[in-house]
Write a protein that holds these residues in place. Structure first.
Motif, mmCIF file in Angstrom:
data_model
loop_
_atom_site.group_PDB
_atom_site.id
_atom_site.type_symbol
_atom_site.label_atom_id
_atom_site.label_comp_id
_atom_site.label_asym_id
_atom_site.label_seq_id
_atom_site.Cartn_x
_atom_site.Cartn_y
_atom_site.Cartn_z
ATOM 1 N N ARG A 107 1.672 1.920 -3.545
ATOM 2 C CA ARG A 107 1.307 1.845 -4.194
ATOM 3 C C ARG A 107 0.451 3.469 -4.361
ATOM 4 O O ARG A 107 0.190 4.259 -4.948
ATOM 5 N N LEU A 108 0.191 4.001 -2.487
ATOM 6 C CA LEU A 108 0.147 5.420 -2.157
ATOM 7 C C LEU A 108 0.931 6.105 -2.401
ATOM 8 O O LEU A 108 0.272 7.744 -2.264
ATOM 9 N N GLY A 158 -4.704 -3.638 -4.192
ATOM 10 C CA GLY A 158 -3.550 -4.215 -3.750
ATOM 11 C C GLY A 158 -3.933 -5.662 -3.334
ATOM 12 O O GLY A 158 -3.561 -6.511 -3.078
ATOM 13 N N ASN A 159 -4.967 -5.348 -2.665
ATOM 14 C CA ASN A 159 -6.007 -6.302 -1.978
ATOM 15 C C ASN A 159 -6.490 -7.374 -2.933
ATOM 16 O O ASN A 159 -6.061 -8.330 -2.565
ATOM 17 N N THR A 177 -6.971 1.845 -5.752
ATOM 18 C CA THR A 177 -5.639 1.729 -5.835
ATOM 19 C C THR A 177 -5.284 0.755 -4.425
ATOM 20 O O THR A 177 -5.046 -0.844 -4.120
ATOM 21 N N LEU A 178 -6.206 1.112 -3.348
ATOM 22 C CA LEU A 178 -6.368 -0.491 -1.777
ATOM 23 C C LEU A 178 -6.780 -0.972 -2.556
ATOM 24 O O LEU A 178 -6.646 -2.219 -1.929
ATOM 25 N N SER A 215 0.735 -1.428 0.394
ATOM 26 C CA SER A 215 -0.026 -0.135 -0.042
ATOM 27 C C SER A 215 0.682 1.197 0.244
ATOM 28 O O SER A 215 0.756 2.379 -0.497
ATOM 29 N N VAL A 238 0.276 5.000 4.246
ATOM 30 C CA VAL A 238 -0.121 3.993 4.747
ATOM 31 C C VAL A 238 -1.477 4.943 6.584
ATOM 32 O O VAL A 238 -2.270 4.615 6.867
#
Length: 153
Positions: A27-28, A113-114, A109-110, A24, A35
Motif C-alpha cells: 500500500r505504501l 491497513g490496521n 494508508t497505514l 503496508s 515499510v
C-alpha cells in the motif's frame, strides 16, 4: 499444544508482523515509501531525530544499514542532508517537501491497513491487544537491554 513451537506467541507475532509488513509495503509503494522508511520518516517529521546517529538509535538499527537506507532515501528524493552546525562531521537530515506532502497519505494508508487487519475485533479487543503488545515489547526491551549494543555507540 504446549510443545508446538508454531503456536508460541513469538512465532505468531512474527507471522503477524510479516503480514503487516507485506500489506503496508504493497500500500505504501505507490506513494514512494517502503515499510523500512517508516521509523526514519516519522522521526524526521516529528523532530525526534535529525542525524544519522539519532535515526539509528530511534529506529533501533545499526549505523551501516541506516547509512545505506539514508543513501537510498536521498537518491529517491525523500530526504535532504545539510551540514550540521553543531558538529562538522555529521549532517542534519530533513524530509523533502515531496516526502512531507505524501506523509499524511502514508499515515492514513497505514491506519486503514490496521483497521482492515483488525476487522471483526471489538474496540475493546483492539485496545487490549495494543496494551498487551506494548507490555510485551517493554519486557523484550528490558531483557535485551543487558546485551551489548552498538546503537548507543
Amino acid at each position: 499444544m504446549e510443545n508446538d513451537v508454531l503456536s508460541t506467541p513469538g512465532h505468531l507475532i512474527s507471522l503477524a508482523a510479516r503480514g503487516f509488513a507485506r500489506l503496508s509495503e504493497a500500500r505504501l509503494r505507490p506513494l514512494g515509501f517502503g515499510v523500512g522508511h517508516l521509523p526514519v520518516l516519522v522521526a524526521l517529521q516529528n523532530g525526534k531525530a535529525s542525524t544519522q546517529r539519532d535515526l539509528a538509535r530511534f529506529a533501533k538499527i545499526e549505523q551501516p544499514p541506516m547509512a545505506q537506507m539514508l543513501a537510498r532515501m536521498e537518491r529517491d528524493g525523500l530526504i535532504q542532508r545539510t551540514p550540521n552546525p553543531e558538529d562538522g562531521r555529521s549532517s542534519r537530515i530533513v524530509l523533502t517537501k515531496a516526502a512531507q506532502a505524501r506523509m499524511p497519505y502514508a499515515i492514513e494508508t497505514l491506519f486503514k491497513g490496521n483497521r482492515d487487519a483488525m476487522d471483526g475485533f471489538t474496540e475493546e479487543e483492539a485496545l487490549q491487544l495494543v496494551a498487551l503488545l506494548t507490555r510485551l515489547i517493554a519486557n523484550l526491551d528490558q531483557i535485551t537491554s543487558a546485551e551489548p549494543s552498538s546503537y548507543t555507540s
